[in-house]
Design a protein around this motif. Sequence first.
Motif, PDB file in Angstrom:
ATOM      1  N   GLU A 215       1.022  -1.039   0.039  1.00 15.32           N
ATOM      2  CA  GLU A 215       0.261   0.306   0.064  1.00 15.32           C
ATOM      3  C   GLU A 215       1.054   1.194  -0.082  1.00 15.32           C
ATOM      4  O   GLU A 215       0.549   2.476  -0.358  1.00 15.32           O
ATOM      5  N   ILE A 218       1.463   3.196  -2.965  1.00 11.38           N
ATOM      6  CA  ILE A 218      -0.405   4.314  -3.215  1.00 11.38           C
ATOM      7  C   ILE A 218       0.180   5.506  -2.525  1.00 11.38           C
ATOM      8  O   ILE A 218      -0.186   6.320  -3.169  1.00 11.38           O
ATOM      9  N   GLU A 248      -5.070   3.165  -9.541  1.00 11.13           N
ATOM     10  CA  GLU A 248      -6.197   2.007  -9.847  1.00 11.13           C
ATOM     11  C   GLU A 248      -5.154   0.737 -10.087  1.00 11.13           C
ATOM     12  O   GLU A 248      -5.905  -0.312  -9.382  1.00 11.13           O
ATOM     13  N   LYS A 251      -3.678  -0.751  -6.956  1.00 12.47           N
ATOM     14  CA  LYS A 251      -4.933  -1.777  -6.373  1.00 12.47           C
ATOM     15  C   LYS A 251      -5.440  -2.624  -7.068  1.00 12.47           C
ATOM     16  O   LYS A 251      -4.640  -4.165  -6.021  1.00 12.47           O
TER      17      LYS A 251
END
Length: 260
Positions: A215, A218, A248, A251
């Motif tokens: 993560e 991101i 996006e 993810k």
Amino acid sequence: MRSRATRVVIGLVMALVALFTYFTNTQENPVTGEKQHISMTPEQEVQLGLESVPQMAREFGGLYPDEKVQQSVKRVGEKIVNATSVKTSPYKFDFHVLADDKIVNAFAVPGGQIFITAALLDKLKSEDQLAGVLGHEITHVVGRHSAEQIAQQQLTQGLAGAAAVATEDPNSPGRSSAIAAYVANLIGLKYGRDDEIESDQLGVRWMIESGYKPEAMIEVMEILKAAGGPNRPSEFMSSHPDPDNRIERIKEAIAKYKGK
């Protein structure tokens, strides 16, 4: 008319030679399994990368003088390499912090030489975020993106030259060359965007395999978005996809590789 026909024939021959050279130089990437049009060998990539280090350092104010900082970045990069299938690649990885404290950037050159500016490093808040940046750049190396770009540039330059010869207007010299070069640049942009997406996605994989929080990739995109400010160029005319679009895809990659 005869002169014009001769130019067209010469242009067609030049175009065919450029296309034949490009499409016959095909290699399978041992890490990604992808078939790529590349004319350089891995050994040539390594040599090119090593030779470029001094010039790269000069362009960005030299290497960052704090050896502890240099070693901390090398440690993270080497952890990713040694914990993943990247270690089976033929490349010799090394990681460098550049002294530039204004330009927010990180990049890789062929063969395994990876750079991050002090300006970007200063904006990162965790080792996981640093791993996200380095994992992305490592993929550029094992993905052989620079070698692909070199082959694509050779192709587009060959086609641009062929177009210039075939369509040159004696009453407007240089015009057709400029148009051909512009088209060639637009073709190149597509490959750049694809390379960035692949580097984000495989970077996520390397992060997970080496024990980092994916993560954080991101979070890196958010940092880059903020650094770009409100006047970022449109995605179509940029070699880097829009950060929101990249998030996006990141993810999606997290869900894919965490599920394995």
